[in-house]
Structures are given as structure tokens and as C-alpha cells.
Design a protein around this motif. Structure first.
Motif, PDB file in Angstrom:
ATOM      1  N   ASP A 210     -47.438  25.451  12.719  1.00  0.00           N
ATOM      2  CA  ASP A 210     -47.811  24.065  12.406  1.00  0.00           C
ATOM      3  C   ASP A 210     -48.723  23.457  13.476  1.00  0.00           C
ATOM      4  O   ASP A 210     -48.733  22.236  13.679  1.00  0.00           O
ATOM      5  N   VAL A 211     -49.488  24.298  14.151  1.00  0.00           N
ATOM      6  CA  VAL A 211     -50.379  23.821  15.205  1.00  0.00           C
ATOM      7  C   VAL A 211     -51.332  22.754  14.669  1.00  0.00           C
ATOM      8  O   VAL A 211     -51.757  22.795  13.513  1.00  0.00           O
ATOM      9  N   VAL A 212     -51.659  21.783  15.527  1.00  0.00           N
ATOM     10  CA  VAL A 212     -52.625  20.738  15.178  1.00  0.00           C
ATOM     11  C   VAL A 212     -53.740  20.747  16.215  1.00  0.00           C
ATOM     12  O   VAL A 212     -53.479  20.738  17.421  1.00  0.00           O
ATOM     13  N   TRP A 213     -54.986  20.801  15.738  1.00  0.00           N
ATOM     14  CA  TRP A 213     -56.157  20.851  16.629  1.00  0.00           C
ATOM     15  C   TRP A 213     -56.938  19.551  16.489  1.00  0.00           C
ATOM     16  O   TRP A 213     -57.425  19.214  15.427  1.00  0.00           O
ATOM     17  N   TRP A 214     -57.034  18.808  17.608  1.00  0.00           N
ATOM     18  CA  TRP A 214     -57.729  17.532  17.618  1.00  0.00           C
ATOM     19  C   TRP A 214     -59.098  17.704  18.269  1.00  0.00           C
ATOM     20  O   TRP A 214     -59.250  18.464  19.219  1.00  0.00           O
ATOM     21  N   GLY A 215     -60.076  16.961  17.773  1.00  0.00           N
ATOM     22  CA  GLY A 215     -61.411  16.986  18.366  1.00  0.00           C
ATOM     23  C   GLY A 215     -61.962  15.578  18.523  1.00  0.00           C
ATOM     24  O   GLY A 215     -61.823  14.750  17.619  1.00  0.00           O
ATOM     25  N   ASP A 216     -62.563  15.310  19.674  1.00  0.00           N
ATOM     26  CA  ASP A 216     -63.134  13.994  19.955  1.00  0.00           C
ATOM     27  C   ASP A 216     -64.608  14.171  20.290  1.00  0.00           C
ATOM     28  O   ASP A 216     -64.963  14.583  21.399  1.00  0.00           O
ATOM     29  N   VAL A 266     -72.077  25.473  28.486  1.00  0.00           N
ATOM     30  CA  VAL A 266     -73.201  26.074  27.774  1.00  0.00           C
ATOM     31  C   VAL A 266     -74.469  25.757  28.563  1.00  0.00           C
ATOM     32  O   VAL A 266     -74.779  24.582  28.785  1.00  0.00           O
ATOM     33  N   GLY A 267     -75.165  26.795  28.991  1.00  0.00           N
ATOM     34  CA  GLY A 267     -76.375  26.585  29.779  1.00  0.00           C
ATOM     35  C   GLY A 267     -76.117  25.845  31.071  1.00  0.00           C
ATOM     36  O   GLY A 267     -76.954  25.064  31.526  1.00  0.00           O
ATOM     37  N   GLY A 268     -74.929  26.064  31.669  1.00  0.00           N
ATOM     38  CA  GLY A 268     -74.583  25.409  32.916  1.00  0.00           C
ATOM     39  C   GLY A 268     -74.103  23.980  32.757  1.00  0.00           C
ATOM     40  O   GLY A 268     -73.776  23.320  33.746  1.00  0.00           O
ATOM     41  N   ARG A 269     -74.038  23.483  31.515  1.00  0.00           N
ATOM     42  CA  ARG A 269     -73.604  22.103  31.262  1.00  0.00           C
ATOM     43  C   ARG A 269     -72.226  22.114  30.609  1.00  0.00           C
ATOM     44  O   ARG A 269     -71.947  22.928  29.734  1.00  0.00           O
ATOM     45  N   LEU A 270     -71.370  21.201  31.061  1.00  0.00           N
ATOM     46  CA  LEU A 270     -70.038  21.092  30.469  1.00  0.00           C
ATOM     47  C   LEU A 270     -70.164  20.677  29.010  1.00  0.00           C
ATOM     48  O   LEU A 270     -70.741  19.635  28.698  1.00  0.00           O
ATOM     49  N   PHE A 271     -69.631  21.493  28.123  1.00  0.00           N
ATOM     50  CA  PHE A 271     -69.767  21.265  26.684  1.00  0.00           C
ATOM     51  C   PHE A 271     -68.481  20.746  26.063  1.00  0.00           C
ATOM     52  O   PHE A 271     -68.496  19.892  25.176  1.00  0.00           O
ATOM     53  N   ALA A 272     -67.341  21.279  26.508  1.00  0.00           N
ATOM     54  CA  ALA A 272     -66.064  20.866  25.917  1.00  0.00           C
ATOM     55  C   ALA A 272     -64.930  21.202  26.875  1.00  0.00           C
ATOM     56  O   ALA A 272     -65.038  22.108  27.703  1.00  0.00           O
ATOM     57  N   VAL A 273     -63.858  20.455  26.743  1.00  0.00           N
ATOM     58  CA  VAL A 273     -62.632  20.714  27.501  1.00  0.00           C
ATOM     59  C   VAL A 273     -61.466  20.663  26.530  1.00  0.00           C
ATOM     60  O   VAL A 273     -61.348  19.724  25.740  1.00  0.00           O
ATOM     61  N   VAL A 274     -60.630  21.700  26.586  1.00  0.00           N
ATOM     62  CA  VAL A 274     -59.482  21.786  25.691  1.00  0.00           C
ATOM     63  C   VAL A 274     -58.200  21.791  26.516  1.00  0.00           C
ATOM     64  O   VAL A 274     -58.066  22.589  27.454  1.00  0.00           O
ATOM     65  N   THR A 275     -57.280  20.907  26.191  1.00  0.00           N
ATOM     66  CA  THR A 275     -55.958  20.933  26.804  1.00  0.00           C
ATOM     67  C   THR A 275     -54.944  21.308  25.736  1.00  0.00           C
ATOM     68  O   THR A 275     -55.113  20.971  24.554  1.00  0.00           O
ATOM     69  N   PHE A 276     -53.897  22.004  26.166  1.00  0.00           N
ATOM     70  CA  PHE A 276     -52.928  22.556  25.225  1.00  0.00           C
ATOM     71  C   PHE A 276     -51.550  21.930  25.409  1.00  0.00           C
ATOM     72  O   PHE A 276     -51.123  21.659  26.531  1.00  0.00           O
ATOM     73  N   GLU A 277     -50.879  21.743  24.299  1.00  0.00           N
ATOM     74  CA  GLU A 277     -49.461  21.380  24.316  1.00  0.00           C
ATOM     75  C   GLU A 277     -48.690  22.615  23.868  1.00  0.00           C
ATOM     76  O   GLU A 277     -48.968  23.162  22.791  1.00  0.00           O
ATOM     77  N   VAL A 278     -47.769  23.071  24.713  1.00  0.00           N
ATOM     78  CA  VAL A 278     -47.093  24.346  24.482  1.00  0.00           C
ATOM     79  C   VAL A 278     -45.600  24.116  24.274  1.00  0.00           C
ATOM     80  O   VAL A 278     -44.975  23.338  24.996  1.00  0.00           O
ATOM     81  N   ARG A 279     -45.071  24.797  23.290  1.00  0.00           N
ATOM     82  CA  ARG A 279     -43.639  24.754  23.062  1.00  0.00           C
ATOM     83  C   ARG A 279     -43.204  26.109  22.515  1.00  0.00           C
ATOM     84  O   ARG A 279     -43.838  26.651  21.619  1.00  0.00           O
ATOM     85  N   GLY A 280     -42.135  26.640  23.089  1.00  0.00           N
ATOM     86  CA  GLY A 280     -41.655  27.940  22.632  1.00  0.00           C
ATOM     87  C   GLY A 280     -42.648  29.062  22.849  1.00  0.00           C
ATOM     88  O   GLY A 280     -42.672  30.042  22.095  1.00  0.00           O
ATOM     89  N   GLN A 287     -56.070  19.486  22.282  1.00  0.00           N
ATOM     90  CA  GLN A 287     -56.972  18.329  22.279  1.00  0.00           C
ATOM     91  C   GLN A 287     -58.307  18.765  22.864  1.00  0.00           C
ATOM     92  O   GLN A 287     -58.360  19.198  24.017  1.00  0.00           O
ATOM     93  N   THR A 288     -59.371  18.650  22.070  1.00  0.00           N
ATOM     94  CA  THR A 288     -60.705  19.072  22.506  1.00  0.00           C
ATOM     95  C   THR A 288     -61.604  17.859  22.672  1.00  0.00           C
ATOM     96  O   THR A 288     -61.845  17.123  21.712  1.00  0.00           O
ATOM     97  N   VAL A 289     -62.088  17.650  23.872  1.00  0.00           N
ATOM     98  CA  VAL A 289     -63.015  16.550  24.134  1.00  0.00           C
ATOM     99  C   VAL A 289     -64.426  17.109  24.198  1.00  0.00           C
ATOM    100  O   VAL A 289     -64.719  17.974  25.032  1.00  0.00           O
ATOM    101  N   LEU A 290     -65.289  16.613  23.296  1.00  0.00           N
ATOM    102  CA  LEU A 290     -66.689  17.037  23.252  1.00  0.00           C
ATOM    103  C   LEU A 290     -67.650  15.880  23.499  1.00  0.00           C
ATOM    104  O   LEU A 290     -68.823  16.109  23.770  1.00  0.00           O
ATOM    105  N   ASN A 291     -67.156  14.666  23.368  1.00  0.00           N
ATOM    106  CA  ASN A 291     -67.980  13.480  23.588  1.00  0.00           C
ATOM    107  C   ASN A 291     -68.604  13.568  24.978  1.00  0.00           C
ATOM    108  O   ASN A 291     -67.896  13.531  25.990  1.00  0.00           O
ATOM    109  N   PRO A 292     -69.929  13.670  25.079  1.00  0.00           N
ATOM    110  CA  PRO A 292     -70.559  13.856  26.401  1.00  0.00           C
ATOM    111  C   PRO A 292     -70.279  12.708  27.362  1.00  0.00           C
ATOM    112  O   PRO A 292     -70.216  12.918  28.579  1.00  0.00           O
ATOM    113  N   ASP A 293     -70.088  11.505  26.839  1.00  0.00           N
ATOM    114  CA  ASP A 293     -69.769  10.371  27.718  1.00  0.00           C
ATOM    115  C   ASP A 293     -68.428  10.586  28.415  1.00  0.00           C
ATOM    116  O   ASP A 293     -68.253  10.215  29.586  1.00  0.00           O
ATOM    117  N   LYS A 294     -67.485  11.189  27.702  1.00  0.00           N
ATOM    118  CA  LYS A 294     -66.155  11.405  28.257  1.00  0.00           C
ATOM    119  C   LYS A 294     -66.097  12.624  29.177  1.00  0.00           C
ATOM    120  O   LYS A 294     -65.080  12.831  29.841  1.00  0.00           O
TER     121      LYS A 294
END
Length: 308
Positions: A210-216, A266-280, A287-294
Motif C-alpha cells: 500500500d505504498v504511497v508516492w508523493w511528488g511536489d 542531473v548535469g551537476g544540478r540538484l534535480f530531486a530529493v526523495v525521503t522515505f517512510e519505512v515500516r516493517g 516524498q519527492t521534492v522537485l520544485n526547484p525553488d524548494k
């Protein structure tokens, strides 16, 4: 050279140094309150300007004074932030922060690491601004109810009630603790290895049913406007993302928000950051942050780490 009187009584190296000793703690407070490193920096700078406007010697206990100022500045911002986040394009996620350099203070215990996790920061969005302030001051900074009451200008009984209400909304502290750091890092590294090799079978074994993948993406870059739910859908989604965006990308693991996170450049530039919630031993949420401002704050952290 002496400082001219035109510079104002609050300016000068001694007072600036006095403030700077408190800056990291105030930043970590503001970040926990807002979930935004950029806004936290702005709040701390506003607090400095207020301090600079005081008469020398008029602030007896600077740490407590700053905590009160920063908390109340954050409360003002949270009131308007709620409306902005309701209009946000797609899911809103907290800004990622590298924590291996101590940017958010010491994170030696599971409780301390959880206090800056993306999962908890998302849960804190359920709270009213005042509930969030009480919870953060109590849980992350070990304030007593009398101290919290002084910061917020409320009664102790009211603060106790606000804390009970906050924990009822997001769960008791300790009930959400992630597995050990070793387990989380091993899982993150296994995820990176499987993603690099395009090994879908290995990826499948790491995801809960039941994994949930979020993207911003914030409307700035392409990202799923709704959470992707379920192992099969998440796998198909990841395949599509890899084929379209990650050709030539570099994947690595770093300590992000108190735990192992996936860093994509990608090309030396930060493209995305993913953090994980782990259980069992499985990923139950990501949670994947792609918004370049963030990504600007963490991008600057990574650049500074490379130069250092």
C-alpha cells in the motif's frame, strides 16, 4: 576603528556575534514551525533586525527573547501560509534539508530525528498554528508549559490542552518512530542500487503493498498532481519517470531531514530529493521534492559541502 554613532546603538561586532550564537537554534525552530528553509531564513533575519533595533543591554536573556520573537513571527506566517498551500499546484511537501552538517541542531536520538522528518512535518500541517507552536516547543526543544505559556502569551492550562489536542491529531510521540538508522540506510542504498540497475524485481521487494508516492513540483516542473498509491502503480510510475527524466542522472544517499534520503542530480544540478517512510522493513511512503525553488537551500548546502 570605532563604530560611528550613525550606525545605531544595536550594530557592532559584539552584538552581531551574540546573535549569531543563537542563529542555528532559531533557524531550527523556524524550520520546524514552517517546513520551509527559505522562510525560516527570512524569519531569523527579521528576528535579527528586531534585535538590532533594541538598546544594548535591554534584552536580558537573548535565547528566550529570540525564541518568543521567532515563534510569533512564524505564527503570523503560518496563518497566511495555510491559504497559499490550499492553492498550491499539487501536493505541498516540506523543503528538504541536509542534516549531516548540523543545520537543524543535534539529531542523536530517534525522537530528535523524527522531529525534522518530512513525515512528521506533513503531519504538523494538520494542526492550527498555535497547536503547532506548542507541540514544537514541547517536543523538539523540551520547553515546560510555563515557558511555552510565556512565549505564546497564554495560560499554562491552555497550553496543556493545546498539546493534548495536537498529539491527538498526529499521534503520541514515540508511536511513529522509524526503524533503526542502519535499517533505513540499508533500505535507501538498496533502493538506489535497484534504481540504477533498473531492477524492477528488486524495487518491488522494497515497497509495501500500500505504498504511497508523493511528488511536489509546485507547478514549476512536471510531477504527479495526486499521490500515486499501491505497489504496482508506483512501480509503473517510477519506470516512466526514469525513462523520461533520469537518463544520465546521478543517484546517491545523504542524510536528509534526519534520515537517509535519495539525492538525484542531473548535469551537476540538484534535480530531486526523495525521503522515505519505512515500516516493517519496507517503504510505506515516499516524498519527492522537485520544485526547484524548494531545492535551492539544499543545493547550496551540497555546493558548500563539495567546496569544503
Amino acid at each position: 576603528m570605532t563604530t560611528s554613532s550613525a550606525a545605531g546603538p544595536a550594530e557592532g561586532p559584539d552584538r552581531t556575534a551574540e546573535f549569531e550564537r543563537h542563529r542555528p537554534r532559531m533557524f531550527s525552530l523556524a524550520y520546524r514551525m514552517l517546513g520551509s528553509a527559505e522562510e525560516a531564513q527570512d524569519v531569523v533575519q527579521d528576528a535579527y533586525l528586531r534585535f538590532a533595533g533594541t538598546e544594548p543591554g535591554s534584552v536580558e536573556h537573548l535565547g528566550g527573547w529570540l525564541a518568543k520573537v521567532v515563534t510569533n513571527l512564524c505564527l503570523n506566517r503560518l496563518t497566511s501560509a495555510r491559504a497559499r498551500r490550499e492553492r498550491y499546484a499539487g501536493p505541498w511537501l516540506p523543503e528538504p534539508v541536509l542534516t549531516s552538517d548540523g543545520a537543524l541542531g543535534p539529531l542523536e536520538s530517534a525522537e530528535q530525528r523524527e522531529s525534522v522528518s518530512a513525515a512528521l512535518l506533513l503531519l504538523l500541517e494538520r494542526l492550527t498554528p498555535t497547536e503547532r507552536a506548542v507541540y514544537v516547543l514541547r517536543e523538539a526543544f523540551a520547553y515546560g508549559y510555563r515557558e511555552i505559556a510565556s512565549v505564546l502569551g497564554l495560560g499554562e492550562a491552555n497550553c496543556r490542552q493545546l498539546y493534548r489536542r495536537a498529539t491527538a491529531r498526529i499521534g503520541e510521540p514515540g508511536a511513529r518512530f522509524a526503524p533503526s538508522e542502519r535499517v533505513r540506510r540499508e533500505l535507501a542504498e538498496a533502493f538506489v542500487g535497484a534504481a540504477r540497475e533498473g531492477d524492477l524485481a528488486a524495487l518491488e521487494k522494497l515497497l509495501a503493498a500500500d505504498v504511497v508516492w508523493w511528488g511536489d513540483g509546485g507547478g514549476k516542473v512536471s510531477a504527479a498532481r495526486r499521490p500515486v498509491e499501491g505497489r504496482e502503480k508506483v512501480l509503473r510510475f517510477l519506470v516512466g519517470v526514469a525513462e523520461r527524466y533520469l537518463v544520465g542522472a546521478e543517484l546517491s544517499v545523504a542524510e536528509v531531514n534526519g534520515g537517509p534520503g535519495l539525492v538525484v542530480t542531473v548535469g551537476g544540478r540538484l534535480f530531486a530529493v526523495v525521503t522515505f517512510e519505512v515500516r516493517g522493513g519496507l517503504v510505506v511512503a515516499a516524498q519527492t521534492v522537485l520544485n526547484p525553488d524548494k531545492l535551492e537551500f539544499m543545493g547550496a548546502q551540497l555546493a558548500a559541502a563539495r567546496e569544503g
